[in-house]
Design an enzyme around this catalytic site. Structure first.
Site, PDB file in Angstrom:
ATOM      1  N   PHE A 132      63.550 -19.100  -6.346  1.00  0.00           N
ATOM      2  CA  PHE A 132      64.589 -20.141  -6.495  1.00  0.00           C
ATOM      3  C   PHE A 132      65.788 -19.774  -5.629  1.00  0.00           C
ATOM      4  CE2 PHE A 132      67.549 -22.694  -9.334  1.00  0.00           C
ATOM      5  CZ  PHE A 132      66.947 -23.912  -9.081  1.00  0.00           C
ATOM      6  N   GLY A 133      65.465 -19.481  -4.363  1.00  0.00           N
ATOM      7  CA  GLY A 133      66.519 -19.189  -3.387  1.00  0.00           C
ATOM      8  C   GLY A 133      66.982 -20.473  -2.712  1.00  0.00           C
ATOM      9  N   ARG A 134      67.602 -20.307  -1.536  1.00  0.00           N
ATOM     10  CA  ARG A 134      68.210 -21.461  -0.850  1.00  0.00           C
ATOM     11  C   ARG A 134      67.220 -22.604  -0.601  1.00  0.00           C
ATOM     12  NH1 ARG A 134      70.877 -17.183   2.171  1.00  0.00           N
ATOM     13  NH2 ARG A 134      68.850 -16.961   3.151  1.00  0.00           N
ATOM     14  N   ILE A 135      66.028 -22.271  -0.083  1.00  0.00           N
ATOM     15  CA  ILE A 135      65.085 -23.337   0.297  1.00  0.00           C
ATOM     16  C   ILE A 135      64.525 -24.023  -0.946  1.00  0.00           C
ATOM     17  CG2 ILE A 135      62.919 -23.857   1.516  1.00  0.00           C
ATOM     18  CD1 ILE A 135      63.617 -21.482   3.421  1.00  0.00           C
TER      19      ILE A 135
ATOM     20  N   THR B 225      66.122 -12.962 -10.820  1.00  0.00           N
ATOM     21  CA  THR B 225      67.539 -12.716 -11.136  1.00  0.00           C
ATOM     22  C   THR B 225      68.172 -14.032 -11.607  1.00  0.00           C
ATOM     23  OG1 THR B 225      67.982 -13.143  -8.814  1.00  0.00           O
ATOM     24  CG2 THR B 225      67.852 -10.825  -9.479  1.00  0.00           C
TER      25      THR B 225
ATOM     26  N   ALA C 287      56.071 -20.837   2.441  1.00  0.00           N
ATOM     27  CA  ALA C 287      56.707 -19.506   2.424  1.00  0.00           C
ATOM     28  C   ALA C 287      56.033 -18.598   3.455  1.00  0.00           C
ATOM     29  CB  ALA C 287      56.640 -18.928   1.019  1.00  0.00           C
ATOM     30  N   ARG C 288      55.003 -17.890   3.036  1.00  0.00           N
ATOM     31  CA  ARG C 288      54.206 -17.080   3.951  1.00  0.00           C
ATOM     32  C   ARG C 288      52.756 -17.174   3.493  1.00  0.00           C
ATOM     33  NH1 ARG C 288      57.550 -17.483   7.219  1.00  0.00           N
ATOM     34  NH2 ARG C 288      58.744 -15.848   8.285  1.00  0.00           N
TER      35      ARG C 288
ATOM     36  N   GLU D 189      47.670 -16.025  10.388  1.00  0.00           N
ATOM     37  CA  GLU D 189      48.096 -17.137  11.229  1.00  0.00           C
ATOM     38  C   GLU D 189      48.015 -16.776  12.713  1.00  0.00           C
ATOM     39  OE1 GLU D 189      51.511 -18.837   9.120  1.00  0.00           O
ATOM     40  OE2 GLU D 189      52.318 -19.261  11.105  1.00  0.00           O
TER      41      GLU D 189
ATOM     42  N   HIS E 280      52.881 -24.475  10.779  1.00  0.00           N
ATOM     43  CA  HIS E 280      54.123 -23.709  10.584  1.00  0.00           C
ATOM     44  C   HIS E 280      55.339 -24.443  11.187  1.00  0.00           C
ATOM     45  CE1 HIS E 280      55.686 -19.352   9.786  1.00  0.00           C
ATOM     46  NE2 HIS E 280      56.642 -20.243   9.592  1.00  0.00           N
TER      47      HIS E 280
HETATM   48  C1  DGY Z   1      61.253 -18.255   9.375  1.00  0.00           C
HETATM   49  O1  DGY Z   1      62.397 -18.445   9.800  1.00  0.00           O
HETATM   50  O2  DGY Z   1      60.960 -17.269   8.715  1.00  0.00           O
HETATM   51  C2  DGY Z   1      60.216 -19.273   9.685  1.00  0.00           C
HETATM   52  O3  DGY Z   1      59.053 -19.080   8.987  1.00  0.00           O
HETATM   53  C3  DGY Z   1      59.949 -19.314  11.152  1.00  0.00           C
HETATM   54  O4  DGY Z   1      60.787 -20.283  11.631  1.00  0.00           O
END
Ligand code: DGY
Length: 323
Positions: free
Chosen positions: A156-159, A181, A241-242, A271, A289
């Site tokens: 639950f961060g910025r994005i 947190t 995310a990743r 990837e 991505h």
């Molecule tokens: C980042 O900023 O981590 C993105 O995945 C790549 O733009």
């Protein structure tokens, strides 16, 4: 006048490249080819600053090269799981990133994938392009409602918070989240968001589960077969995310058996060599991505790198220091 030598590993927006050329003895990557580990090692020996991005792998074995000249890895991107930052620190390298400027564009892509997966957008596009569409019919490509549904956010961060704002205020979605947190009470109140104590508590309640945790060892395969089994059979998984946060093999099995309804992915394990089975599945929307890929965002990311380099070479505190 001495100008530091700076290497940019991939092609960047032209306006930022022009500024770099004014300030530094810079090597650009006009052809935009990915550098090999050996080329990255040579770069560490020949440049004062190397500006990598998510597709440049910098593990300890690469950073451990002899006769390093480089003193800063000014990363173009917020995520830095491709850099062994502890090893970088041990080798006397500062690492910076570009937080804040890609929040909204990445959250927009998460919403795009949520909508594509829910409303079967990629399947519809393929149907029209195939020439097989015979016209409107009452039961064709029926899908899931987004408005009023429940969105579960892991991280639950910025994005995640930006996605929650779009989902709650734009689509009337109920927001659940898991965060290690405490979250800002004003943000929680604005979103009427409900905190779940564990991922296990969140998964069975959510119609859409969106991942917003950093990549790396601690979150590898956070979403595995066991956790996928906790999701509703009508639910969709969204990952911006990743890639390695999700066990691809387990997700493919869950999609093939319709254990969950669908998924929307912007990032992949290994990837860009994603698991080939994803390509034959209709119930997954796949993007390459694209999270931060708007002109304004990519330019702002470049400006952040410029600010970090300027501070570094002026001997000032780094605005976005990771280590
Ligand atoms: C980042 O900023 O981590 C993105 O995945 C790549 O733009």
């Amino acid at each position: 006048m001495f100008k530091p030598k700076v290497l940019i590993t991939r092609k960047w927006p032209a306006t930022v490249e022009a500024k770099l050329q004014q300030l530094y003895t810079v090597t650009l990557n006009e052809a935009d080819f990915p550098l090999t580990e050996a080329q990255l090692q040579t770069a560490l020996q020949e440049y004062d600053a190397v500006c990598p991005t998510v597709c440049d792998s910098l593990p300890a074995s690469v950073l451990n090269v002899a006769n390093k000249r480089c003193k800063i890895l000014a990363n173009f991107g917020v995520g830095y799981n491709h850099i062994d930052v502890m090893s970088a620190k041990q080798h006397g390298l500062a690492v910076t990133n570009t937080p804040g400027v890609l929040t909204e564009s990445t959250a927009d892509i998460a919403m795009t994938l949520l909508l594509m997966s829910a409303r079967r957008g990629a399947e519809g596009d393929r149907l029209v392009r195939s020439g097989q569409w015979t016209g409107w019919c009452p039961t064709q490509l029926m899908s899931s409602d987004v408005t009023g549904a429940t969105l579960g956010l892991i991280g639950f961060g910025r994005i995640a918070q930006a996605m929650a704002r779009k989902a709650h205020h734009g689509f009337g979605m109920k927001i659940l989240y898991v965060k290690p947190t405490p979250a800002d009470p004003l943000i929680v109140a604005d979103l009427q968001a409900v905190q779940c104590a564990t991922i296990e508590e969140l998964l069975p309640q959510a119609d859409f589960v969106s991942l917003h945790c950093p990549g790396g060892v601690a979150t590898k395969h956070l979403i595995n077969a066991q956790r996928l089994r906790l999701m509703k059979p009508t639910a969709h998984l969204i990952n911006t995310a990743r890639g390695d946060v999700v066990d691809s093999t387990a997700l493919i099995a869950a999609l093939k058996t319709h254990q969950i309804m669908g998924a929307g992915l912007d990032v992949y394990e290994n990837e860009p060599h994603l698991h080939p089975d994803f390509l034959s599945l209709d119930n997954v929307a796949l993007l390459p991505h694209l999270g931060s890929a708007t002109i304004a965002t990519r330019t702002a990311m470049g400006e952040k790198v410029l600010a970090n380099l300027a501070a570094f070479f002026a001997g000032q505190p780094l605005p976005d220091r990771v280590v």
